[in-house]
Design an enzyme around this catalytic site. Structure first.
Site, PDB file in Angstrom:
ATOM      1  CB  THR A  26      -0.914   0.012   1.241  1.00 40.72           C
ATOM      2  OG1 THR A  26      -0.098  -0.227   2.398  1.00 40.72           O
ATOM      3  CG2 THR A  26      -1.960  -1.092   1.162  1.00 40.72           C
ATOM      4  CB  SER A 248      -0.151   3.000   9.145  1.00 41.53           C
ATOM      5  OG  SER A 248      -1.029   4.081   9.387  1.00 41.53           O
ATOM      6  CE  LYS A 249      -0.429   5.134   1.500  1.00 34.64           C
ATOM      7  NZ  LYS A 249      -0.817   4.619   0.191  1.00 34.64           N
ATOM      8  CD  GLN A 250      -3.522   3.789   6.011  1.00 34.66           C
ATOM      9  OE1 GLN A 250      -2.635   3.345   6.720  1.00 34.66           O
ATOM     10  NE2 GLN A 250      -3.808   3.240   4.840  1.00 34.66           N
ATOM     11  N   GLY A 252       0.862   8.945   8.361  1.00 33.81           N
ATOM     12  CA  GLY A 252       1.940   9.791   7.853  1.00 33.81           C
ATOM     13  C   GLY A 252       3.346   9.307   8.181  1.00 33.81           C
TER      14      GLY A 252
END
Ligand code: GLU
Ligand code: ZN
Length: 313
Positions: A26, A248-250, A252
């Site tokens: 992702t 996580s990517k969410q 940042g």
């Protein structure tokens, strides 16, 4: 003679330790994913075992273009070389379908046409998903909708020993409910794919983030129903940011620094409770990895994540 033969038989049959890293593409790897990669790598390599790489791209719509290439490159830069070909879940749909069909044929799974909206009022499990109330257990409610497929769970107490987190127990019927194996849009669920693949790849030990601890009883139940072996489990502390959110990517999380891997590798070893000697700090990635394999001490890992918050910047 008999003794000699039994000794050599035992040697031949000795189970090769086989671990794996199974990132979802992702986005690029961040410090949290490095922890899972490094931990599982060291755990396998310190036993002279194999370490496999599986790209969990079963959820194609969530796959970021270029993420897989970036992940492979970052692993190489951090000295985490895998064995054998990379396995892609997107190419293994037929195996997931076969597993689903065997569960359906045994009456262990069933079609469900409930929508997310219809389940919105249900109590939620630890992972935030609604605990399915069993509406379609006796047959799907709506024949005009493509169904999802759910596993029929029981109230049996599922327990296992986690090598880091200790004893873990869950009653699926109460805490999770009948969970999805294949979504209505045809995508296979992580829980089914991971079980089919860990078995197909002969994985003997799973080391990953503790955010998946709660998924493990579901995976153990599926292994039992599909007649597959259960690997050993070890769940690593989750890396959280200053707000206490999982990296996580969410949230940042920055991608791993590929130009200067040594300080990050060092921080990852410290996060895992390892104590590399100061003079190693000026060494190369392969030298640090070699030290870490030779000195890997799983018992030094602090199980809870909170204690580790300060370790990352
Ligand atoms: N693909 C999962 C993730 O990236 C990990 C699966 C696993 O290790 O079992 O969170
Ligand atoms: Zn339903």
């Amino acid at each position: 003679m008999a003794t000699v033969r039994s000794i050599s038989d035992r040697a031949l049959n000795r189970r090769v330790a086989r671990g794996r890293f199974a990132p979802s593409p992702t986005g690029p790897l961040h410090f949290g994913s490095l922890i899972a990669a490094l931990g599982s790598f060291l755990e396998a390599r310190c036993q002279s075992g194999e370490w496999l790489l599986r790209i969990e791209d079963v959820d194609a719509p969530r796959t970021a273009p270029g993420a897989t290439t970036a992940i492979l490159r970052a692993l190489e830069r951090y000295g985490l070389h895998w064995d054998g070909p990379v396995v892609y879940q997107s190419q293994r749909t037929a195996h997931y379908q076969a597993a689903l069909e065997s569960l359906l044929a045994a009456g262990l799974a069933y079609p469900c046409t409930c929508t997310r909206r219809e389940l919105a009022g249900c109590p939620r499990g630890r992972d935030g998903a609604p605990i399915y109330p069993g509406t379609c257990r006796a047959g799907p409610r709506r024949l005009d909708r493509p169904p999802a497929f759910r596993l029929r769970v029981t109230d049996a107490l599922i327990q296992f020993h986690d090598a880091i987190q200790g004893h873990y127990r869950q009653r699926l019927a109460r805490e999770v409910g009948d969970f999805v194996l294949r979504r209505a849009d045809g995508l296979f669920a992580y829980q089914l794919a991971v079980v089919v693949d860990d078995a197909a790849q002969g994985v003997t030990q799973v080391m990953r983030g503790a955010d998946l601890l709660d998924s493990t009883p579901r995976q153990i139940v599926l292994q039992r129903l599909l007649g597959l072996p259960t690997p050993d489990y070890a769940h690593l502390p989750v890396v959280v940011d200053a707000r206490g959110d999982k990296l996580s990517k969410q949230t940042g999380a920055p991608p791993l620094d590929e130009r200067h891997p040594v300080p990050t590798l060092w921080a990852a070893l410290r996060f895992l409770g390892q104590q590399p000697p100061p003079e190693l700090a000026g060494e190369t990635v392969p030298a640090i990895i070699a030290w870490a394999v030779a000195h890997w001490d799983r018992a030094a890992i602090i199980p809870a994540s909170a204690a580790n918050t300060a370790m990352i910047d």
